[in-house]
Write an enzyme that holds these catalytic residues in place. Structure first.
Site, mmCIF file in Angstrom:
data_model
loop_
_atom_site.group_PDB
_atom_site.id
_atom_site.type_symbol
_atom_site.label_atom_id
_atom_site.label_comp_id
_atom_site.label_asym_id
_atom_site.label_seq_id
_atom_site.Cartn_x
_atom_site.Cartn_y
_atom_site.Cartn_z
ATOM 1 N N GLU A 48 -47.796 48.908 -3.374
ATOM 2 C CA GLU A 48 -48.231 47.734 -2.618
ATOM 3 C C GLU A 48 -48.178 46.508 -3.537
ATOM 4 O O GLU A 48 -48.540 46.574 -4.703
ATOM 5 C CB GLU A 48 -49.655 47.957 -2.130
ATOM 6 C CG GLU A 48 -50.215 46.834 -1.282
ATOM 7 C CD GLU A 48 -51.643 47.098 -0.844
ATOM 8 O OE1 GLU A 48 -52.003 46.713 0.273
ATOM 9 O OE2 GLU A 48 -52.416 47.697 -1.637
ATOM 10 N N LYS A 123 -49.224 47.624 7.875
ATOM 11 C CA LYS A 123 -50.531 48.220 7.599
ATOM 12 C C LYS A 123 -51.496 48.021 8.769
ATOM 13 O O LYS A 123 -51.741 46.889 9.206
ATOM 14 C CB LYS A 123 -51.084 47.582 6.329
ATOM 15 C CG LYS A 123 -52.343 48.210 5.760
ATOM 16 C CD LYS A 123 -52.691 47.486 4.453
ATOM 17 C CE LYS A 123 -53.896 48.047 3.743
ATOM 18 N NZ LYS A 123 -54.198 47.259 2.514
ATOM 19 N N CYS A 165 -52.110 51.955 1.084
ATOM 20 C CA CYS A 165 -53.370 51.730 0.397
ATOM 21 C C CYS A 165 -54.614 52.100 1.212
ATOM 22 O O CYS A 165 -54.962 53.274 1.294
ATOM 23 C CB CYS A 165 -53.437 50.280 -0.088
ATOM 24 S SG CYS A 165 -54.688 49.974 -1.370
#
Length: 290
Positions: A48, A123, A165
């Site tokens: 990321e 995300k 993440c």
């Protein structure tokens, strides 16, 4: 538990220290990708924020690009030059709605060896965390949540499920990807030192064990700017939950072979997927007291 003998696909996991300097970041990432390709990796994972980590919201928004911009064009060329798949795990994307929203997406882009973009996952779980006196993050203040989970993509190493993440904290997404056929789950990340030292490895191993997938987690490490330090510890976990590769401190690479025969053996021996009871996993209604 030992895997099967024979030649297996090799994946490479990059650990970097991104800064607000996009050119410097590209040079560092490209060097690692070329090194991994020379070693024989078929699939290379970047973390990321591989493109940059801004020092504040204004800088973060100002440096963002579209998926058709110059930077991803350069990474497409890098994939072609090296003949590798690239997992670009957390690109600051100006989407089509940028002119009206002035907000970005955190986008995991997958490129094939021709440089073609074969998947883009945005995300879905945004990191809004407030640990008093230690960590303060509000990703939702400048980022749009993604609208969907992307189906796993077939690669030479196996069927790849894309996450980013903070998604790591939500087993629902890993189990959904497993149901869709994933064999490798990816969690490119930029964990803080506080949360990483407490939760990073245990969460990654849990996702591998419950899904019986390989888990690959490329990570940011070290001081990204004056107000940001990342945890590092990029690693690969096998479907039994064992850490089979891990980066040392600082930028660098680690490598792992993906043994799908072993993965299917683990799934046969402990067939949790067929034991699940989706008929019971909805909202639990309050019943009468016993």
């Amino acid at each position: 538990m030992a895997g099967s003998p024979g030649l297996k696909p090799l994946v490479a996991v990059c650990q970097v220290t991104s800064t607000p300097d996009k050119e410097l970041n590209f040079t560092a990432c490209a060097g690692l990708v070329r090194e991994a390709a020379q070693r024989g990796a078929c699939l290379v994972f970047l973390p990321e924020g591989f493109d940059y980590i801004g020092s504040d919201t204004v800088e973060t928004l100002g440096l963002a690009e579209s998926l058709d911009g110059d930077l991803l064009g350069r990474y497409a060329g890098l994939a072609r030059d090296c003949g590798v798949w690239l997992s670009l795990g957390g690109f600051h994307e100006r989407g089509r709605d940028w002119p009206t929203t002035q907000r970005i997406y955190n986008c995991h882009v997958l490129l094939d060896p021709t440089g073609c973009r074969v998947a883009a996952y945005r995300k879905t779980h945004l990191c809004d965390v407030e640990l008093e006196g230690r960590v303060s993050m509000k990703e939702s203040s400048f980022t749009n949540p993604g609208p969907e989970i992307v189906p796993p993509v077939s690669t030479p190493a196996g069927k790849l499920g894309l996450s980013i993440c903070y998604d790591l904290r939500f087993p629902e997404i890993s189990l959904a990807l497993r149901r869709a056929g994933a064999e490798i789950l990816t969690y490119p990340s930029a964990f803080t030192v506080t949360t990483g030292s407490a939760h990073w490895e245990v969460l990654l191993r849990a996702r591998a064990i419950e899904s019986q997938c390989y888990v690959v987690a490329a990570a940011q490490t070290g001081k990204n700017h004056e107000r940001r330090t990342s945890y590092g510890h990029s690693l690969v976990v096998d479907p039994w939950g064992s850490v089979v590769a891990q980066c040392r401190e600082g930028p660098g690479l680690c490598y792992a072979e993906i043994d799908l025969d072993y993965l299917h053996r683990v799934r046969r021996e402990i067939p949790v997927h067929s034991h699940r009871r989706p008929d019971l996993y909805g909202t639990v209604a309050a019943g009468p007291a016993p």
